[in-house]
Design an enzyme around this catalytic site. Structure first.
Site, PDB file in Angstrom:
ATOM      1  N   SER A  60       0.837  -1.203   0.000  1.00 23.79           N
ATOM      2  CA  SER A  60       0.000   0.000   0.000  1.00 23.79           C
ATOM      3  C   SER A  60       0.876   1.259   0.000  1.00 23.79           C
ATOM      4  O   SER A  60       1.665   1.452  -0.918  1.00 23.79           O
ATOM      5  CB  SER A  60      -0.964  -0.046   1.183  1.00 23.79           C
ATOM      6  OG  SER A  60      -2.005   0.888   1.032  1.00 23.79           O
ATOM      7  N   HIS A  70      -7.779  -5.571  -0.435  1.00 26.53           N
ATOM      8  CA  HIS A  70      -6.554  -4.847  -0.095  1.00 26.53           C
ATOM      9  C   HIS A  70      -5.879  -5.450   1.144  1.00 26.53           C
ATOM     10  O   HIS A  70      -6.520  -5.702   2.146  1.00 26.53           O
ATOM     11  CB  HIS A  70      -6.909  -3.377   0.139  1.00 26.53           C
ATOM     12  CG  HIS A  70      -5.727  -2.463   0.159  1.00 26.53           C
ATOM     13  ND1 HIS A  70      -4.905  -2.285  -0.923  1.00 26.53           N
ATOM     14  CD2 HIS A  70      -5.231  -1.666   1.150  1.00 26.53           C
ATOM     15  CE1 HIS A  70      -3.963  -1.409  -0.624  1.00 26.53           C
ATOM     16  NE2 HIS A  70      -4.133  -1.032   0.630  1.00 26.53           N
ATOM     17  N   ASP A 113      -9.570  -5.240  -4.920  1.00 30.34           N
ATOM     18  CA  ASP A 113      -8.956  -4.033  -4.372  1.00 30.34           C
ATOM     19  C   ASP A 113      -9.210  -2.858  -5.313  1.00 30.34           C
ATOM     20  O   ASP A 113      -8.967  -2.965  -6.529  1.00 30.34           O
ATOM     21  CB  ASP A 113      -7.454  -4.274  -4.207  1.00 30.34           C
ATOM     22  CG  ASP A 113      -6.714  -3.100  -3.574  1.00 30.34           C
ATOM     23  OD1 ASP A 113      -7.365  -2.153  -3.094  1.00 30.34           O
ATOM     24  OD2 ASP A 113      -5.462  -3.152  -3.566  1.00 30.34           O
TER      25      ASP A 113
END
Length: 316
Positions: free
Chosen positions: A163, A290, A258
């Site tokens: 991320s 995610h 995601d």
């Protein structure tokens, strides 16, 4: 009682809330595990200070060694959390690093950079670069951390992150390509569910207006001085230095459900077209969201992800 003490000024759930009296409450990523010898993997960890003045530190992980002077590939890891939550000491990250260090048989440095909003982006990137320079100070075997002096092979270095940490890993790769880091040979970077964005909608983003708004607002919140979502810090397509990425191999991991999935695929497309001479691979986890691997590390797809990263490192 002053009503402002309980009134929310900005709500970035499930990450954090800011109240009208100025208090900031992080809603997740606050739990901490101490360094230890992990009984499941036999990986040992300890915490080190990189910059006392700037409150930059790291957790270092060392696997069980085959012999006392063994040199191992070095992984520098940057945690995720939208630039504003989580640390290397959070249970999901501590446990994931134990697993990857054991599986790939590597030394790892998991960087604790300063977070927004107290320290807006790009402070996280600057702290991460300072951490890499600190690591590179061990190239001659006389740095401040003995585990790196003895066991890190600086000819086999990898960056990785998930991320926001994947965003940082990418930018650290660009800096290696544009600034250099003497004595450190960056072999590859691993970007897990990278936090990239842009003004123009791509792929399925146009059908996910609510999620798009959340990402836009989070970026503005963590980087208030930004020009917007097409800032090169967030949109690699706008970075004139993209072709100077300082490694020859990239692994991008995306997840089918995601919101950021299409950005990962787009990143591959950009690298293929920008003049960069390396090879980029993409691994997509079907049916996952995610950072699923941190939330359910024993699932089949999480184990497959771990195996792929270990293979990427060990087949350099």
């Amino acid at each position: 009682m002053d009503s402002s003490s309980s009134e929310v000024a900005q709500d970035f759930s499930p990450f954090l809330k800011i109240f009208k009296d100025g208090r900031l409450v992080r809603l997740m990523g606050c739990d901490v595990l101490p360094p230890s010898r992990d009984p499941a993997t036999d990986v040992e960890s300890k915490d080190v200070v990189i910059s006392k003045d700037d409150d930059v530190s790291a957790r270092i992980f060392l696997p069980k060694l085959h012999h006392p002077t063994q040199k191992l590939p070095l992984l520098v890891y940057f945690h995720g959390g939208g630039f504003c939550i989580e640390t290397p000491f959070s249970p999901p990250y501590h446990n994931f690093l134990n697993s990857i260090v054991s599986k790939a048989h590597i030394v790892a440095v998991s960087v604790h950079y300063r977070r927004a909003p107290e320290h807006p982006v790009p402070v996280a990137h600057e702290d991460s670069w300072a951490s890499l320079k600190w690591a590179a100070a061990h190239v001659g075997g006389d740095g401040p951390e003995e585990w790196l002096n003895r066991h890190a092979d600086f000819g086999r270095v990898f960056f990785a992150g998930d991320s926001a940490g994947a965003n940082i890993s990418h930018h650290m790769g660009i800096r290696v390509g544009t600034h250099g880091l003497p004595g450190l040979d960056l072999r590859g970077i691993v970007l897990v569910h990278p936090f990239f964005w842009g003004v123009e909608r791509i792929g399925s983003e146009a059908q996910k207006a609510e999620g798009v708004g959340i990402v836009d607002n989070l970026w503005r919140f963590t980087c208030p001085a930004s020009s917007g979502s097409d800032d090169p810090l967030m949109n690699p397509a706008k970075d004139p230095n993209l072709g100077k990425l300082g490694c020859e191999r990239v692994l991008v991991c995306v997840a089918e459900n995601d919101l950021l999935k299409d950005r990962g695929w787009y990143y591959k497309e950009l690298l293929d077209k920008c003049g960069w001479k390396g090879v980029v691979e993409v691994m997509e986890a079907i049916g996952e969201g995610h950072v699923f691997h941190l939330l359910d590390p024993d699932s089949h797809n999480a184990v497959s992800l771990l195996d792929r990263i270990a293979s990427f490192i060990n087949h350099s």
